[in-house]
Design an enzyme around this catalytic site. Structure first.
Site, mmCIF file in Angstrom:
data_model
loop_
_atom_site.group_PDB
_atom_site.id
_atom_site.type_symbol
_atom_site.label_atom_id
_atom_site.label_comp_id
_atom_site.label_asym_id
_atom_site.label_seq_id
_atom_site.Cartn_x
_atom_site.Cartn_y
_atom_site.Cartn_z
ATOM 1 N N GLU A 88 85.557 36.076 68.424
ATOM 2 C CA GLU A 88 85.727 35.474 69.754
ATOM 3 C C GLU A 88 85.784 36.528 70.852
ATOM 4 O O GLU A 88 85.226 36.328 71.937
ATOM 5 C CB GLU A 88 87.019 34.650 69.755
ATOM 6 C CG GLU A 88 87.299 33.935 71.064
ATOM 7 C CD GLU A 88 88.610 33.168 70.990
ATOM 8 O OE1 GLU A 88 89.029 32.655 72.038
ATOM 9 O OE2 GLU A 88 89.205 33.089 69.903
ATOM 10 N N ASP A 89 86.429 37.654 70.573
ATOM 11 C CA ASP A 89 86.757 38.599 71.648
ATOM 12 C C ASP A 89 86.049 39.945 71.555
ATOM 13 O O ASP A 89 86.252 40.798 72.420
ATOM 14 C CB ASP A 89 88.276 38.857 71.658
ATOM 15 C CG ASP A 89 89.076 37.601 71.984
ATOM 16 O OD1 ASP A 89 88.535 36.738 72.695
ATOM 17 O OD2 ASP A 89 90.225 37.478 71.516
#
Length: 718
Positions: A88-89
């Site tokens: 996600e990051d």
């Protein structure tokens, strides 16, 4: 080297060393080496990222991994926990994780990953879709939810660095969704901490007041509690029952919930103390219960046997409440050490993650898998993520009733469940064809609320089908989802049939029929309107989203089948039976009933709206003839139909009861009633009642006119 990065590195390595010491308790060296490699990959991927508190971001995944290491989660699960935010990051990809750690770890990480990178209409929709995705991943691997719960727990522990509105939002979500999930999976220790942290963040002042009160009360009565425990210990030693005693004080959140549910003041909540007695064997639980009841008088009605009948999450224990010295209630839980481990850790106890869960003999995991499988079934029948999460929210209530099938099997359902909920719990097909139930051999309606210990048998009929009114009283998400799905299916079938009739009439006006339309012409129209099947087009016509005349013209624009001599011939009426709900509705302005002269108009999204021909609104709608539909009542009409009445009566007490009784005598239901006007002598009341047809309405009007208090009665139109 700069001092700050060096301190940061030292802190990270310290956290990793603490994790490794924890893992060394149960993992071999080669598996711990994989975890160290996951840290290296995750640390490099998150390099330069910090949390709101200013700490390096990798401290969060490490903390999540340590929470899971306390549960003795396997190496793949720990690796996935360390990498759970990388997809996600960071720039790390699914393929990168597969290459380095294998498909299992990559799939777990993907299941935990939120959908923040997808554009949704609202934060609520994004959260609902993220939760929906997580449930589907849970069905493949229960480690997904373990990581998600540990992730939420660490976020709650470090919530102080967030803005106030974010704290409240996250705390509310934790109390409503994640803490109940932890309870549903039997993870009571984690659930308790999530609840207390959530309560503290959402209501900080209330939490402080309750915490201070509990400390003060426990301090005042510590000596008395010690005496009680000493008495219990001496008696169990005398009876030669091996035991371990754990004293506890209820959490501020559980006290707060008790105050709310029972409408009590803080001073009225007395049973805030508890003792847990742990023994070796199940039989010793019952022996211990007898010992305690001989020492202290039990509170009537407060004994529960969750060993013979475990909770849905696999929890087993004996619960009783005793009158201690001075009359102070004392909650006691009695269970084995193994039951204690299952109660504290739930599905994380004796971890077994392989598909063949039966081989592991892990009751909590087997029950968890059954629950998740049920969620997946709901997912397939629920179009909206928001509807799905709402149905799951209903299924997370902790209070349960335990019921017996005719074969003696036990079903656990949420509190206040009805006979219809029971029917759907047995099987969706049983619920869909249910007509009544026998509860303890007595015939009862499907809306009957059930209590623990009752034996329930469902009576079915092949011709029965779900009714929209069922949604008003069912409790379980399985029943609600199945009913909605069935009603949509019925509505779709009705829509296709009505749409077919409307298109047939429109094509007749052009001198042709649907069977004469070429496949190429039909495919071109379907492609133009982006429909995959002709049934979807017909349903859209029935719902008023497409005009049948326009579709007919599109289908015949290149056709050579038109016979000009036959064009514009009058078409037959579409006959309605009253069962086409969702496709055919009845105007609230004139409330047509069977026997009235009627006309229909297509309304976008509503389908055919039926009016009395004399209704002023119908006359206005007639100015758009393209939307007019020739309809009439079928010979056999079913259902109840609303009709408006104006009744002028004496203006004196008791008149409403007299009029209502007269209507009830004619077997009609009153939907609404209101006073329209009053003077000293008379009052006018407006009723909306339900009738079967014009003759039924005429009987009601005659009965009302005979009532001494009625001056005049008439039907409202327009």
């Amino acid at each position: 080297m700069d001092e700050a990065p060096q301190n940061s590195l030292d802190s990270r390595m310290h956290d990793l060393a603490a994790l490794d010491r924890r893992l060394a308790e149960y993992l071999p060296a080669e598996q711990r080496q994989r975890v160290n490699r996951a840290f290296e990959v995750g640390d490099h991927a998150h390099l330069g990222q910090t949390r709101k508190s200013g700490e390096p971001y990798i401290t969060h995944p490490l903390a999540v991994a340590e929470i899971l290491a306390e549960m003795h989660l396997d190496a793949d699960g720990i690796c996935a926990a360390i990498l759970h935010d990388t997809l996600e990051d960071t720039s790390l990809t699914h393929a990168d994780i597969v290459r380095e750690f294998g498909q299992s770890v990559a799939d777990i990480v993907d299941g935990v990953t939120k959908l923040d990178k997808v554009n949704f209409q609202s934060r609520m929709e994004a959260a609902a879709e993220s939760f929906r995705k997580m449930v589907l991943a849970m069905a493949q691997d229960l480690r997904v939810i373990l990581i998600k719960l540990a992730d939420r727990l660490h976020n709650m522990r470090t919530l102080g660095s967030m803005a106030a509105d974010s704290r409240r939002r996250i705390a509310k979500e934790t109390l409503e969704i994640y803490a109940p999930i932890a309870q549903r999976l039997g993870m009571n220790r984690l659930k308790g901490e999530l609840q207390d942290l959530g309560f503290q963040a959402l209501h900080p002042f209330r939490h402080r007041v309750l915490e201070a009160h509990l400390k003060a009360r426990y301090g005042d009565r510590r000596e008395g509690m010690n005496r009680i425990q000493h008495t219990i210990a001496e008696k169990l030693k005398y009876e030669q029952i091996p035991f371990r005693l754990i004293s506890r004080v209820k959490s501020p959140y559980s006290i707060y919930q008790k105050m709310r549910s029972e409408h009590k003041d803080l001073s009225d909540v007395l049973d805030v103390y508890g003792v847990r007695v742990l023994v070796s064997e199940p039989l010793q639980c019952y022996l211990t219960l007898g010992v305690l009841h001989s020492l202290f008088k039990p509170v009537d009605g407060r004994f529960r046997d969750f060993i013979a009948i475990p909770k849905a999450n696999g929890y087993q224990s004996l619960h009783t409440v005793l009158f201690g010295p001075g009359g102070t209630p004392l909650e006691v839980q009695i269970r084995t050490e193994d039951m204690e481990l299952m109660a504290e850790r739930g599905i994380a106890a004796h971890w077994a993650y392989k598909a063949d869960v039966s081989a592991a003999g892990n009751t909590a995991q087997a029950r968890a898998r059954d629950w998740v499988a049920g969620l997946v079934d709901q997912h397939t029948q629920t179009a909206s993520s928001l509807d799905f999460i709402e149905s799951v929210r209903v299924d997370l209530y902790p209070d349960e009733v335990y019921l017996f099938t005719p074969k003696g099997d036990i079903l656990a359902l949420p509190k206040n469940s009805t006979a219809l909920d029971f029917a759907y719990a047995v099987h969706t097909a049983v619920g869909g064809h249910a007509v009544a139930a026998r509860v303890d051999q007595k015939l009862v309606p499907l809306r009957t609320r059930l209590s623990s210990g009752q034996a329930v048998e469902i009576i079915t009929a092949a011709s029965a089908q779900p009714q929209i009114g069922w949604l008003e009283f069912v409790v379980t998400s399985k029943a609600r989802t199945a009913i909605r799905h069935a009603l949509k299916q019925i509505q779709h079938e009705d829509s296709v049939e009505i749409g077919h009739r409307l298109l047939d009439r429109a094509l007749e006006q052009l001198g042709t029929a649907l069977e004469n339309i070429s496949t190429a012409a039909l495919d071109a129209v379907l492609a133009e309107h982006r429909f995959k099947r002709i049934e979807d087009l017909l349903a859209d016509i029935a719902l008023g989203n497409r005009m049948p005349q326009a579709v007919a013209r599109a289908l015949t624009r290149d056709a050579s089948v038109l016979e000009l001599g036959q064009a514009q011939r009058p078409s037959e009426n579409i006959l309605i039976t009253g069962t086409e709900r969702g496709v055919v509705s009845f105007g609230n302005c004139c409330h047509p009933v069977p026997g009235d002269d009627i006309v229909g108009f297509l309304s976008a999204g509503k389908g055919i709206v039926v009016h009395q021909r004399e209704c002023p609104n119908a006359q206005e709608l007639a100015k758009t003839p393209d939307r007019a539909v020739q309809i009439a009542w079928d010979r056999e009409v079913q259902g109840d139909f609303k009709v408006g009445l104006k009744v002028v009566v004496d203006n004196k007490p008791g008149v409403l009861a007299t009029v209502a009784a007269a209507i009830a005598e004619c077997n009609a239901n009153i939907d609404t009633v209101e006073y329209q006007e009053r003077d000293l002598r008379t009052a006018a009341m407006l009723f909306v009642i339900e009738v079967r047809h014009r003759k039924h309405l005429a009987d009601i009007l005659r009965r009302l006119r005979r009532a001494p208090v009625v001056h005049a009665v008439g039907r409202l139109v327009g």
